[in-house]
Enzyme design. Structure first.
Site, short mmCIF file in Angstrom:
data_model
loop_
_atom_site.label_atom_id
_atom_site.label_comp_id
_atom_site.label_asym_id
_atom_site.label_seq_id
_atom_site.Cartn_x
_atom_site.Cartn_y
_atom_site.Cartn_z
N THR A 99 1.10 -1.26 0.07
CA THR A 99 -0.26 -0.41 0.09
C THR A 99 0.72 1.07 0.10
O THR A 99 1.74 1.73 1.02
CB THR A 99 -0.85 -0.27 1.30
OG1 THR A 99 -1.86 -1.17 1.19
CG2 THR A 99 -1.56 1.24 1.32
N LYS A 174 -7.36 1.37 -3.40
CA LYS A 174 -6.74 1.54 -1.96
C LYS A 174 -6.96 2.77 -1.25
O LYS A 174 -7.51 2.29 0.29
CB LYS A 174 -5.23 0.78 -2.05
CG LYS A 174 -4.75 0.70 -0.30
CD LYS A 174 -6.01 -0.63 0.31
CE LYS A 174 -5.55 -1.07 1.18
NZ LYS A 174 -4.07 -2.03 1.81
N LYS A 242 -0.40 5.48 8.39
CA LYS A 242 0.98 5.90 7.35
C LYS A 242 -0.03 5.64 6.19
O LYS A 242 -0.32 6.39 5.58
CB LYS A 242 1.98 4.70 6.76
CG LYS A 242 2.43 4.69 5.54
CD LYS A 242 1.59 4.04 4.53
CE LYS A 242 1.88 2.24 4.86
NZ LYS A 242 1.84 2.03 3.26
#
Length: 292
Positions: A99, A174, A242
């Site tokens: 990711t 995502k 993050k």
């Protein structure tokens, strides 16, 4: 599948079982992990080979899979010294499950094109349980021809795979996933807190309402652990921070207001301050609990 030489770079919580599914499907696997002892354990578990560098793992591989922590980690194992791109073969396929940002996906796509190789950004959703059970959702960005090559292999650990658009589109999708999850988890935390403070049997509440309009994966899989105040599992707060930082950076670029996402990101920063960086993301409930 037994004729495919493949490499897997990054054997963390997700990568370890994902690489295992590929080995069990018959691919000839070589793995690399920054902590070499974990790679050697994987090789014992799945009868594979280890490499000392990503470049060594990728040499001669028709498919190379990467699943590491963030943009910097990804650049290091692909574009850095001893990285995958040093040895990636012509017509090989690089599949990135990290990711990361859409920008680094486009960067890798261009680097692969320079080597006459193919690239797909393919972040996943479903967590450790999904990886172990081969039930991940995979959102892909790249050319259709590369995607079609990848799908039969990705299906070994996926329940859903879709091509979302050109390189970077998987990462953008995502981001949508993480934006939605952040709001859902905060709402669930508030619901659990409210149920407890109202004197309700919280377990019975969520066993009932999860089958109605409020139901979600988070509710079905996290309500009981939240009620039990158990957070030593699942997707860590540090990683969610993050991811949400990536979402907010991209949203600033494309002009999308994300007020709820920004607020939940701040809430997760509070959890980190409480020492909960490695707690599951459902630990948002800890902010709302009354002092004993």
């Amino acid at each position: 599948m037994s004729q495919i030489n493949a490499a897997f770079i990054g054997l963390g919580t997700m990568g370890y079982p994902m690489a295992g599914h590929l080995a069990e499907a018959g691919l000839s696997m070589t793995v690399y992990n920054r902590t070499a002892s974990r790679a050697h354990q994987w090789a014992r578990d799945f009868n594979g080979r280890t490499a000392d560098t990503p470049a060594e793992a990728a040499a001669g591989a028709a498919m190379v899979f990467v699943c590491v922590g963030n943009d910097d980690d990804l650049r290091q194992v692909t574009l850095g010294p001893g990285g995958v791109l040093e040895t990636l073969s012509d017509r090989a396929l690089l599949v990135d499950h990290t990711t990361a940002s859409a920008a680094v996906a486009r960067e890798l796509d261009a680097a692969c094109r320079d080597r006459q190789a193919d690239f797909i950004d393919a972040p996943v959703s479903g967590g450790q349980q999904g990886a172990e059970n081969g039930q991940l959702s995979i959102m892909c960005g790249g050319d259709d021809s590369a995607y079609q090559r990848a799908v039969p292999v990705l299906n070994h650990y996926a329940k859903a795979v879709n091509l979302m658009g050109p390189a970077g589109s998987g990462q953008l999708t995502k981001m949508v996933n993480q934006i939605c999850v952040a709001g859902l988890v905060e709402a669930l935390a508030e619901g659990v807190a409210f149920a407890k403070n109202a004197g309700l049997d919280a377990g019975k509440v969520f066993e009932t309402i999860q089958h109605g309009a409020a139901g979600s994966w988070q509710m079905a899989h996290r309500h009981q652990t939240m009620i039990d105040d158990q957070y030593e599992h699942g997707f860590a707060v540090d990683w969610m921070r993050k991811d949400l930082d990536i979402c907010l950076t991209e949203a600033a670029r494309n002009g999308t207001p994300l007020p709820v996402t920004a607020q939940v990101n701040d809430f997760y920063q509070e959890i980190q301050t409480m020492g909960g960086g490695r707690w599951d993301t459902s630990s948002l409930l800890r902010r709302l609990q009354k002092p004993e």
